[in-house]
Design a protein around this motif. Structure first.
Motif, short mmCIF file in Angstrom:
data_model
loop_
_atom_site.label_atom_id
_atom_site.label_comp_id
_atom_site.label_asym_id
_atom_site.label_seq_id
_atom_site.Cartn_x
_atom_site.Cartn_y
_atom_site.Cartn_z
N LEU A 353 0.83 -1.21 0.00
CA LEU A 353 0.00 0.00 0.00
C LEU A 353 0.86 1.26 0.00
CD1 LEU A 353 -2.84 -0.96 2.52
CD2 LEU A 353 -3.02 -0.81 0.02
N SER A 354 2.00 1.21 0.70
CA SER A 354 2.89 2.37 0.71
C SER A 354 3.50 2.61 -0.67
CB SER A 354 4.00 2.16 1.75
OG SER A 354 4.97 1.22 1.31
N GLN A 360 -3.95 2.60 -1.93
CA GLN A 360 -4.12 2.90 -0.51
C GLN A 360 -5.27 3.90 -0.31
OE1 GLN A 360 -1.60 4.84 3.25
NE2 GLN A 360 -0.52 4.24 1.39
N ARG A 364 -8.88 3.38 1.60
CA ARG A 364 -9.27 4.31 2.68
C ARG A 364 -10.66 4.88 2.42
NH1 ARG A 364 -4.98 7.20 2.47
NH2 ARG A 364 -3.92 5.99 4.09
N VAL A 515 -5.57 1.87 8.11
CA VAL A 515 -5.62 2.61 6.84
C VAL A 515 -6.45 3.88 6.98
CG1 VAL A 515 -6.35 2.52 4.42
CG2 VAL A 515 -5.19 0.56 5.46
N ARG A 519 -1.46 7.31 7.08
CA ARG A 519 -0.98 7.18 5.69
C ARG A 519 0.42 6.58 5.76
NH1 ARG A 519 -2.28 11.66 4.23
NH2 ARG A 519 -4.10 11.13 2.95
#
Length: 556
Positions: A353-354, A360, A364, A515, A519
């Motif tokens: 996700l990063s 991401q 969210r 999430v 962040r």
């Protein structure tokens, strides 16, 4: 006996001869066994595979070192769905990802393809007589009693507990990023979280592992050390059958004599695990001895797996009940199997996700909308499992990056593996493979999960959106014998992972909070993944054996 110049009596010629005779005899027996094994395995020699890099350890150093992911990718692409590798002393072994062959191994002939002796005995002595250490009817009897504990009904009852534990982690992280974005070793906190989830949800016990002000007890430390220590011994474990039939005291004495710190550490860690789980069990058992009503009241209030299992054990027919030794084995097995696999999967998800900020943000957004619709921050079981994007992220991560890359079996009789596609061997194409008795076979989970003939040309690419539409027809046609999402991540058949619903719930609860609150961005350090028993992240070039996953974390 003759006197030596130093006043010592030298051994007589017959004694020396006897010693030499024994040495020569043992060496001859070893050579005879190895050569006989080679001759029995001649049918496998025509199957293609990478050259051995060592006469003693074969390809093991390539299979399990830090760069093993590249080696796995290389051999699957180069040699296909059935690969021959070398183990100790050129022992021919198979790595299999053909779906039809995997169905035979895991379902149709699971009594022929059984867990390797080194695997069973290693877990029996490290963890006790739990699910990972039993076979056949014994394994089925244990599983029958455990199945209701992992039902969807029980998962629903555990959901509020998981939310509460995850809130605690969020509070800790909020403190760490209160002054702005901060680099945090997320795998450390995910390990602590997974440990607390299984401790409270599985044992009804707390390590206080999420409280930075509370000193970690020896039990918690031992659980964290178990997998890294076991992984450091992964090559040595394959030699375990050579001594597994020795008396327990003799094995322990011999292990302590070995000049290997990791062996001594393994003894220490397993001793602590067994001692502490026994203490927890004895506390619960004491309630039963004080009176059945008191015990039942405790069980009705507590939802942990072991309390429910003990209640089920009391109510079960006499022939199905588990002795104390086996309940203790299930407890230590739960701690090992549930904590590190979950933290491995969550670490991989957060890292991905990063690296993919759009995905991401999409996740969210879905989570925020779900909470807005329900009017609450803690989504219940039905709400969590109904979120398509959250489910897609979990499925895709577990498909492309399964925490456990291989499932090992050994044939107990001569047999034949049918193949869904013919393979090219040194003597031409063949649509089945003869497998002699005693052959080690590794089910290539990661190879099948990424098979381009099944999943398409982008099979190795992490793309959660593939789960939001119709999967390729080839996925259904492959008839993959797994219990989850047309993959082998949780295996299949009678030895499939019994706790995969538990793991899924943990992951979704944790992601639903992390999430939305934070962040995640990559740090500047390069991360590599180690392939031992369970995949774990590490900083490239680091000598620290503990998992590491530094990430930049900030409030949303």
């Amino acid at each position: 006996m003759a006197d030596s110049p130093f006043g010592l009596r030298a051994p007589s010629l017959p004694a020396v001869f006897s010693f030499r005779a024994w040495s020569v005899g043992l060496l001859a027996a070893a050579i005879f066994y190895i050569v006989g094994h080679w001759i029995k395995q001649t049918p496998l020699w025509k199957i293609r595979g990478p050259p051995s890099v060592s006469f003693i350890t074969g390809n093991y150093s390539q299979m399990f070192h830090v760069g093993a992911a590249d080696f796995h990718k290389y051999i699957t692409k180069t040699y296909g769905r059935v690969i021959r590798i070398n183990g100790f002393f050129w022992d021919s072994q198979l790595v299999v990802s053909d779906p039809k062959a995997c169905t035979t191994i895991l379902l149709k002939e699971q009594d022929v393809f059984e867990e390797a002796h080194w695997f069973l005995e290693g877990h029996r002595h490290a963890l006790g007589v739990g699910l990972l250490a039993t076979l056949g009817a014994h394994h089925r009897r244990q599983r029958k009693l455990l199945n209701p504990v992992f039902s969807i009904k029980h998962m629903r009852s555990l959901t509020p507990l998981f939310h509460g534990i995850t809130h605690h982690l969020c509070d800790v992280l909020q403190t760490k990023v209160a002054g702005g974005p901060a680099e945090i070793n997320m795998v450390e906190w995910l390990n602590r979280l997974a440990l607390e989830l299984i401790a409270q949800g599985g044992l009804g016990y707390t390590f206080n592992s999420l409280d930075p002000d509370v000193e970690e007890n020896e039990f918690g430390k031992a659980v964290k050390e178990f997998t890294p220590t076991l992984s450091s011994l992964i090559v040595f474990r394959r030699a375990f059958p050579l001594v597994s039939r020795w008396p327990k005291r003799l094995r322990r004495f011999g292990a302590k004599l070995l000049p290997l710190p990791m062996v001594h550490n393994m003894i220490r860690v397993t001793d602590i695990l067994k001692k502490c789980t026994k203490e927890i069990y004895e506390e619960k058992k004491a309630l039963l001895e004080r009176g059945d009503d008191v015990f039942k009241q405790q069980l009705s209030e507590g939802k942990d797996i072991i309390s429910v299992l003990m209640k089920a054990n009391i109510d079960a027919p006499a022939e199905d009940r588990l002795p104390d030794e086996e309940i203790l084995g299930q407890m230590t097995t739960l701690l090992f199997a549930a904590s590190d696999t979950t933290s491995s999967a969550l670490s991989r998800i957060l890292q991905l996700l990063s690296q993919h900020p759009v995905i991401q943000e999409n996740l969210r957004e879905e989570l925020n909308e779900a909470c807005s619709r329900s009017g609450k921050t803690d989504l219940d079981y039905n709400e969590l499992v109904s979120l398509p994007y959250l489910d897609a992220v979990c499925r895709e991560t577990l498909r492309v990056f399964p925490p456990v890359a291989f499932a090992y079996r050994v044939t107990r009789a001569d047999t034949s593996l049918p193949l869904s596609q013919p393979i090219q061997t040194a003597t031409g194409a063949q649509s089945s493979v003869f497998v002699p008795c005693g052959t080690a076979v590794a089910v290539n989970i990661i190879g099948l999960n990424r098979d381009p003939h099944i999943w398409g040309a982008d099979a190795a690419e992490w793309r959660p959106a593939r789960w939001l539409g119709a999967l390729p027809a080839t996925v259904a046609e492959a008839r993959i014998p797994g219990v989850y999402a047309n993959t082998l991540t949780f295996i299949g058949g009678g030895r499939a992972c019994i706790g995969f619903k538990f793991s899924q719930l943990e992951m979704k609860v944790v992601l639903s909070h992390l999430v939305r609150a934070f962040r995640f961005s990559p740090s500047k350090t390069e991360i590599v993944w180690k392939f031992g028993g369970i995949a774990s992240p590490s900083v490239k070039g680091s000598t620290d054996v503990r998992p590491q996953l530094p990430m930049v974390v900030e409030r949303v």
